[in-house]
Write a protein that holds these residues in place. Sequence first.
Motif, short mmCIF file in Angstrom:
data_model
loop_
_atom_site.label_atom_id
_atom_site.label_comp_id
_atom_site.label_asym_id
_atom_site.label_seq_id
_atom_site.Cartn_x
_atom_site.Cartn_y
_atom_site.Cartn_z
N ASP A 191 -5.33 -0.09 -8.30
CA ASP A 191 -5.73 -1.25 -7.54
C ASP A 191 -5.43 -2.51 -8.35
OD1 ASP A 191 -6.90 -2.91 -5.78
OD2 ASP A 191 -8.92 -2.08 -5.93
N LYS A 208 -7.80 0.04 -12.76
CA LYS A 208 -7.97 -1.37 -12.44
C LYS A 208 -7.90 -2.18 -13.73
CE LYS A 208 -10.62 -3.10 -8.59
NZ LYS A 208 -11.89 -3.19 -7.90
N ASP A 213 0.85 -1.19 0.00
CA ASP A 213 0.00 0.00 0.00
C ASP A 213 0.90 1.24 0.00
OD1 ASP A 213 -1.58 2.20 1.05
OD2 ASP A 213 -3.11 0.74 1.54
N TYR A 263 -2.22 -1.47 -3.77
CA TYR A 263 -3.08 -0.30 -3.82
C TYR A 263 -2.22 0.94 -3.67
CZ TYR A 263 -6.31 3.37 -2.50
OH TYR A 263 -6.99 4.56 -2.45
N ASN A 323 -2.45 5.39 -3.82
CA ASN A 323 -3.22 6.61 -3.96
C ASN A 323 -2.22 7.76 -3.93
OD1 ASN A 323 -5.00 8.69 -3.95
ND2 ASN A 323 -6.15 8.03 -2.15
N ASP A 327 -5.13 -6.77 -7.89
CA ASP A 327 -5.26 -7.94 -7.03
C ASP A 327 -5.05 -9.17 -7.90
OD1 ASP A 327 -5.99 -10.05 -5.41
OD2 ASP A 327 -7.63 -8.96 -4.44
N GLU A 368 -5.79 6.66 -8.07
CA GLU A 368 -5.79 5.39 -7.36
C GLU A 368 -5.48 4.24 -8.33
OE1 GLU A 368 -8.99 4.92 -4.03
OE2 GLU A 368 -9.81 6.16 -5.65
#
Lengths: 178, 127
Positions: free
Chosen positions: A143, B3, A26, A134, A136, A145, A141
Amino acid sequence: MQDLSLHILDIAENATKAGATLIEIDVSEDISKDLLQISIRDNGRGMDEEMLKGATDPFVTTRTTRRVGLGLPLLEQAAKETGGSLLITSEPGKRTEVVATFQESHIDRRPVGDMGATLTTLIMGNPDLDFIYYSNLDGEEIDVDTRSIRGELNGSININDPAVINLIKDLFKKTRKH
Amino acid sequence: MAKLKIEDLKKIKESMKGTVNLRQGEYRVKITVHMGTCGIAAGARTIMTAFLDKLEKSGATDIILTSSGCAGLCNHEPMITLEVKGSAPVKYIKLDPDKADRIFDEHVLGGNPVADYALSIGSETTY
């Protein structure tokens, strides 16, 4: 280390060698508090109290190929140079978390650097482990996974296939390497 | 929020249909970039990126690119170990992206070790 993304790569590499199956990274800034915070969490074997105490001592290392371990001490130095700090917490057999805080605007704060290259290098080198990333930064942002990517690929292609790696890299294109 | 888009992943899956994915198991060549603190500080990540680029352009599916830790020769970083099945492994030292480029063309694809950048030929294998 030239920038913070290289420190993050280094600390996350430690986690891969600690038997972790999931590593969470993060990187977030809080402009109102003039803070930049990096945390790296893993579910590896952890450290006991004694080991934890020695973790930022350059002459303590678990490796056998050489007698010094500089990863954590270097990150601690980078954080302290900005008036920040390094905090390591761990539960033996369960988890380790490394949190580095920096004064965002400090003249000695190193740039974040290329987090896309760090994340894809980690995935290339450890295709069997999962990463949750993640960030910011600058109000942007990101992300990632690998568990959900893996689920989507459903075994048809490996996560370390150059085509998939490039898709992940592309997510970082817009961010300033500040 | 940036994303991965599911459509993009689907597109890759489509384009891969019918091709046998050799990356799952058997391989002909394994490139291991040493990614210890010493390696990273000396530029190991740029070596990984350079090989990834070459790997993608070559379209080869029988080459594994991976990383490992410090090999104990920190002054020689950035370093890789290159294993071609059936031949002795070669450790290449003090690399940069240009050297990686040449190693990929001449050794990985061409089968001829680049003696100019090699530390030594032979030592332990990981298979």
